[in-house]
Structure formats: structure tokens, C-alpha cells
Design a protein around this motif. Structure first.
Motif, PDB file in Angstrom:
ATOM      1  N   LEU A   1      -9.990   1.730   0.388  1.00 47.43           N
ATOM      2  CA  LEU A   1     -10.451   2.098  -0.954  1.00 47.43           C
ATOM      3  C   LEU A   1     -10.587   0.872  -1.855  1.00 47.43           C
ATOM      4  O   LEU A   1     -11.569   0.733  -2.600  1.00 47.43           O
ATOM      5  N   LEU A   2      -9.623  -0.038  -1.780  1.00 49.19           N
ATOM      6  CA  LEU A   2      -9.675  -1.230  -2.617  1.00 49.19           C
ATOM      7  C   LEU A   2     -10.866  -2.116  -2.249  1.00 49.19           C
ATOM      8  O   LEU A   2     -11.513  -2.692  -3.133  1.00 49.19           O
ATOM      9  N   ALA A   3     -11.163  -2.228  -0.950  1.00 45.73           N
ATOM     10  CA  ALA A   3     -12.319  -3.027  -0.542  1.00 45.73           C
ATOM     11  C   ALA A   3     -13.619  -2.361  -0.989  1.00 45.73           C
ATOM     12  O   ALA A   3     -14.570  -3.046  -1.397  1.00 45.73           O
ATOM     13  N   TRP A   4     -13.653  -1.028  -0.943  1.00 47.29           N
ATOM     14  CA  TRP A   4     -14.838  -0.321  -1.431  1.00 47.29           C
ATOM     15  C   TRP A   4     -15.006  -0.551  -2.932  1.00 47.29           C
ATOM     16  O   TRP A   4     -16.125  -0.754  -3.410  1.00 47.29           O
ATOM     17  N   LEU A   5     -13.898  -0.522  -3.677  1.00 49.02           N
ATOM     18  CA  LEU A   5     -13.964  -0.830  -5.103  1.00 49.02           C
ATOM     19  C   LEU A   5     -14.373  -2.275  -5.345  1.00 49.02           C
ATOM     20  O   LEU A   5     -14.987  -2.596  -6.366  1.00 49.02           O
ATOM     21  N   GLY A   6     -14.049  -3.152  -4.407  1.00 53.50           N
ATOM     22  CA  GLY A   6     -14.504  -4.535  -4.505  1.00 53.50           C
ATOM     23  C   GLY A   6     -16.020  -4.633  -4.454  1.00 53.50           C
ATOM     24  O   GLY A   6     -16.636  -5.414  -5.194  1.00 53.50           O
TER      25      GLY A   6
ATOM     26  N   VAL B   1      -7.755  -8.654  -1.832  1.00 50.78           N
ATOM     27  CA  VAL B   1      -6.596  -9.033  -1.030  1.00 50.78           C
ATOM     28  C   VAL B   1      -5.329  -9.056  -1.888  1.00 50.78           C
ATOM     29  O   VAL B   1      -4.253  -8.617  -1.449  1.00 50.78           O
ATOM     30  N   ALA B   2      -5.437  -9.535  -3.134  1.00 48.75           N
ATOM     31  CA  ALA B   2      -4.281  -9.570  -4.023  1.00 48.75           C
ATOM     32  C   ALA B   2      -3.774  -8.161  -4.318  1.00 48.75           C
ATOM     33  O   ALA B   2      -2.557  -7.902  -4.314  1.00 48.75           O
TER      34      ALA B   2
ATOM     35  N   ILE C   1      -4.163  -5.485  -2.429  1.00 44.53           N
ATOM     36  CA  ILE C   1      -3.560  -4.955  -1.199  1.00 44.53           C
ATOM     37  C   ILE C   1      -2.131  -5.474  -1.054  1.00 44.53           C
ATOM     38  O   ILE C   1      -1.207  -4.733  -0.679  1.00 44.53           O
ATOM     39  N   ALA C   2      -1.932  -6.752  -1.363  1.00 44.92           N
ATOM     40  CA  ALA C   2      -0.583  -7.324  -1.299  1.00 44.92           C
ATOM     41  C   ALA C   2       0.346  -6.669  -2.312  1.00 44.92           C
ATOM     42  O   ALA C   2       1.521  -6.413  -2.032  1.00 44.92           O
ATOM     43  N   VAL C   3      -0.177  -6.374  -3.499  1.00 45.80           N
ATOM     44  CA  VAL C   3       0.637  -5.704  -4.530  1.00 45.80           C
ATOM     45  C   VAL C   3       1.047  -4.315  -4.068  1.00 45.80           C
ATOM     46  O   VAL C   3       2.200  -3.897  -4.236  1.00 45.80           O
ATOM     47  N   VAL C   4       0.115  -3.584  -3.472  1.00 44.06           N
ATOM     48  CA  VAL C   4       0.431  -2.242  -2.962  1.00 44.06           C
ATOM     49  C   VAL C   4       1.530  -2.310  -1.914  1.00 44.06           C
ATOM     50  O   VAL C   4       2.471  -1.504  -1.924  1.00 44.06           O
ATOM     51  N   ALA C   5       1.425  -3.265  -0.992  1.00 45.97           N
ATOM     52  CA  ALA C   5       2.446  -3.416   0.048  1.00 45.97           C
ATOM     53  C   ALA C   5       3.804  -3.762  -0.562  1.00 45.97           C
ATOM     54  O   ALA C   5       4.843  -3.243  -0.135  1.00 45.97           O
ATOM     55  N   ALA C   6       3.800  -4.624  -1.576  1.00 43.35           N
ATOM     56  CA  ALA C   6       5.056  -5.026  -2.207  1.00 43.35           C
ATOM     57  C   ALA C   6       5.680  -3.877  -2.984  1.00 43.35           C
ATOM     58  O   ALA C   6       6.896  -3.638  -2.906  1.00 43.35           O
ATOM     59  N   VAL C   7       4.870  -3.140  -3.736  1.00 43.39           N
ATOM     60  CA  VAL C   7       5.389  -2.024  -4.532  1.00 43.39           C
ATOM     61  C   VAL C   7       5.946  -0.925  -3.637  1.00 43.39           C
ATOM     62  O   VAL C   7       6.950  -0.283  -3.965  1.00 43.39           O
ATOM     63  N   SER C   8       5.311  -0.702  -2.492  1.00 39.98           N
ATOM     64  CA  SER C   8       5.790   0.330  -1.574  1.00 39.98           C
ATOM     65  C   SER C   8       7.013  -0.114  -0.775  1.00 39.98           C
ATOM     66  O   SER C   8       7.549   0.665   0.014  1.00 39.98           O
TER      67      SER C   8
ATOM     68  N   GLY D   1       7.210  -2.136   1.698  1.00 41.46           N
ATOM     69  CA  GLY D   1       6.933  -2.207   3.132  1.00 41.46           C
ATOM     70  C   GLY D   1       6.586  -0.902   3.785  1.00 41.46           C
ATOM     71  O   GLY D   1       6.218  -0.882   4.967  1.00 41.46           O
ATOM     72  N   ARG D   2       6.710   0.208   3.054  1.00 41.62           N
ATOM     73  CA  ARG D   2       6.345   1.493   3.661  1.00 41.62           C
ATOM     74  C   ARG D   2       4.847   1.543   3.954  1.00 41.62           C
ATOM     75  O   ARG D   2       4.424   2.198   4.906  1.00 41.62           O
ATOM     76  N   LEU D   3       4.051   0.899   3.101  1.00 44.06           N
ATOM     77  CA  LEU D   3       2.628   0.708   3.356  1.00 44.06           C
ATOM     78  C   LEU D   3       2.447  -0.760   3.732  1.00 44.06           C
ATOM     79  O   LEU D   3       2.412  -1.641   2.864  1.00 44.06           O
ATOM     80  N   PRO D   4       2.391  -1.074   5.024  1.00 43.62           N
ATOM     81  CA  PRO D   4       2.423  -2.477   5.457  1.00 43.62           C
ATOM     82  C   PRO D   4       1.152  -3.227   5.066  1.00 43.62           C
ATOM     83  O   PRO D   4       0.054  -2.647   4.982  1.00 43.62           O
ATOM     84  N   LEU D   5       1.333  -4.513   4.842  1.00 43.04           N
ATOM     85  CA  LEU D   5       0.208  -5.362   4.446  1.00 43.04           C
ATOM     86  C   LEU D   5      -0.871  -5.389   5.513  1.00 43.04           C
ATOM     87  O   LEU D   5      -2.059  -5.338   5.209  1.00 43.04           O
ATOM     88  N   TRP D   6      -0.468  -5.457   6.770  1.00 43.47           N
ATOM     89  CA  TRP D   6      -1.449  -5.584   7.850  1.00 43.47           C
ATOM     90  C   TRP D   6      -2.385  -4.379   7.907  1.00 43.47           C
ATOM     91  O   TRP D   6      -3.582  -4.528   8.163  1.00 43.47           O
ATOM     92  N   SER D   7      -1.856  -3.166   7.668  1.00 40.65           N
ATOM     93  CA  SER D   7      -2.726  -1.986   7.745  1.00 40.65           C
ATOM     94  C   SER D   7      -3.709  -1.966   6.577  1.00 40.65           C
ATOM     95  O   SER D   7      -4.855  -1.517   6.732  1.00 40.65           O
ATOM     96  N   GLY D   8      -3.291  -2.449   5.408  1.00 38.37           N
ATOM     97  CA  GLY D   8      -4.222  -2.554   4.292  1.00 38.37           C
ATOM     98  C   GLY D   8      -5.348  -3.519   4.591  1.00 38.37           C
ATOM     99  O   GLY D   8      -6.513  -3.265   4.243  1.00 38.37           O
ATOM    100  N   LEU D   9      -5.026  -4.628   5.236  1.00 43.49           N
ATOM    101  CA  LEU D   9      -6.057  -5.606   5.604  1.00 43.49           C
ATOM    102  C   LEU D   9      -7.007  -5.033   6.656  1.00 43.49           C
ATOM    103  O   LEU D   9      -8.216  -5.295   6.628  1.00 43.49           O
ATOM    104  N   VAL D  10      -6.463  -4.240   7.585  1.00 41.29           N
ATOM    105  CA  VAL D  10      -7.325  -3.587   8.576  1.00 41.29           C
ATOM    106  C   VAL D  10      -8.284  -2.615   7.893  1.00 41.29           C
ATOM    107  O   VAL D  10      -9.465  -2.532   8.236  1.00 41.29           O
ATOM    108  N   GLY D  11      -7.772  -1.874   6.906  1.00 39.27           N
ATOM    109  CA  GLY D  11      -8.637  -0.962   6.161  1.00 39.27           C
ATOM    110  C   GLY D  11      -9.751  -1.697   5.432  1.00 39.27           C
ATOM    111  O   GLY D  11     -10.909  -1.255   5.440  1.00 39.27           O
ATOM    112  N   ALA D  12      -9.403  -2.810   4.803  1.00 39.97           N
ATOM    113  CA  ALA D  12     -10.429  -3.601   4.113  1.00 39.97           C
ATOM    114  C   ALA D  12     -11.454  -4.148   5.098  1.00 39.97           C
ATOM    115  O   ALA D  12     -12.666  -4.133   4.829  1.00 39.97           O
ATOM    116  N   ALA D  13     -10.984  -4.618   6.244  1.00 44.42           N
ATOM    117  CA  ALA D  13     -11.898  -5.179   7.238  1.00 44.42           C
ATOM    118  C   ALA D  13     -12.871  -4.132   7.766  1.00 44.42           C
ATOM    119  O   ALA D  13     -14.027  -4.451   8.077  1.00 44.42           O
TER     120      ALA D  13
END
Length: 204
Positions: free
Chosen positions: A63-68, A91-92, A94-101, A103-115
């Protein structure tokens, strides 16, 4: 080795199924078949607890990449600087989402979604930035379907089993327990010996 082979064959079959569905249903899935199957396979194969966290992280990054892309179409210039700003923001966030969660929402999966959305839509966007509102939903839907089938291949046909972190053995803890057990045995043996000496001394 056998498990990797079976999983890979499942993904191969599903990639072929995606292309078959594209021809059958008139969907534009052929150019994202391998991309979606591969990224869905990665999402399914990489272990994470809770399991829903990696899926939610993927969707957040998607979703964040689509908003990008929306940001690029509405505000940013269609230049290297505009693309750089959009990439940094996505990317920033996505990192914030991972940090706020936490680790429940891992950074790597957010990057895969963006890719996934970038791989499916970047060339289409470059050719027609003004068609974002009409072209991006189709690209998002097709790549999500491909990713979903790839994820299904690794979880339904080749399910992953992962013990909970607390159930995994810790060599250091096991060593300390063994040492305490040996100390206890030595102490019991010493106590028994002392008691035997006292009994013999009283008898004499």
C-alpha cells in the motif's frame, strides 16, 4: 533437499497456472507470473511469528509503495529527483511501520510488498504517468493475485512447520542444567558418605 525440490515444483506449477488463468480469463497476468509466484513463495517460506504479521507487513509495504506512485503522479516531478524522493519516503515509512509494530510486521515483508507493486507497475507508470488512476488498480490486482497463488503454493501444498521460539532448545541453558545436576549428585554422594561415617563411629 527433497522439501526444497517439492516446494520449488509447487511454485513452478502455480506460475504456469497463473499464466493459464491469464489466457483463460483474459487477465494481464503473464508479465507478473514469475514475479508474483517468486515473491509469494518468499513470503510463504520465510518463517515469522505471528504468521499473520508477515502478511500484514507485505500489505502495508504494498500500500505504501502504491501511495508512492500516487505521490509521484500528483506532486513530484517525473525525474530522477522525484523518483528518489518517492523511494526514500516509501522505504522510510515501511521502516516506521516495522518499528511501531515492534517486529510483529517485519521489515523484510514490507519491502517484499513494495517490490511486488513496483515490479508490476513501474514500467506501465513510466509510459503513462497520467493514467495512474486507471492503470494502477489493474496492476495491483494482477500482481496481488499472482503473489497470493505463490503464497498458497508454499503454505498449502508444502506447509512449513516452525516451533515456537520458547520451545527451541538453548545449548547454554542445557549445559547449566547438566552442571547443576552433576553438582547435586556429588552433594548427595558426599552427604551419604558422611552419614555412613557417623553411623560407623557410633557403632564403635
Amino acid at each position: 533437499m527433497v522439501k526444497s525440490l517439492v516446494t520449488g515444483l509447487c511454485l513452478a506449477v502455480f506460475a504456469a497456472v497463473i499464466i493459464g488463468l491469464s489466457n483463460l480469463l483474459g487477465l494481464d497476468l503473464e508479465h507478473v507470473a514469475l514475479l508474483g509466484a517468486a515473491l509469494g513463495g518468499v513470503l510463504g517460506l520465510v518463517p515469522h511469528r505471528p504468521a499473520w504479521g508477515k502478511v500484514a507487513g507485505f500489505l502495508a509495504g504494498f500500500l505504501l509503495a502504491w501511495l508512492g506512485f500516487a505521490l509521484r503522479a500528483a506532486v513530484l516531478p517525473d525525474s530522477s529527483a522525484g523518483r528518489a524522493v518517492a523511494a526514500f519516503v516509501v522505504v522510510a515509512l515501511i521502516a516506521v511501520v516495522a518499528a511501531v509494530s515492534r517486529g510483529r510486521l517485519p521489515l523484510w515483508s514490507g519491502l517484499v510488498g513494495a517490490a511486488s507493486i513496483v515490479g508490476a507497475y513501474e514500467s506501465v507508470y513510466t509510459n503513462a504517468p497520467s493514467q495512474f488512476l486507471t492503470e494502477s488498480p489493474a496492476a495491483a490486482t494482477t500482481v496481488l493475485l499472482a503473489v497470493g497463488l505463490g503464497y498458497l503454493a508454499t503454505n498449502l501444498l508444502a506447509p512449513q512447520s516452525e516451533p515456537h521460539a520458547s520451545a527451541q532448545p538453548d545449548p547454554a541453558i542445557d549445559a547449566r542444567r547438566a552442571e547443576r545436576g552433576q553438582r547435586g549428585q556429588r552433594d548427595d554422594s558426599s552427604s551419604t558418605t558422611d552419614l555412613d561415617d557417623l553411623v560407623k563411629g557410633a557403632a564403635q
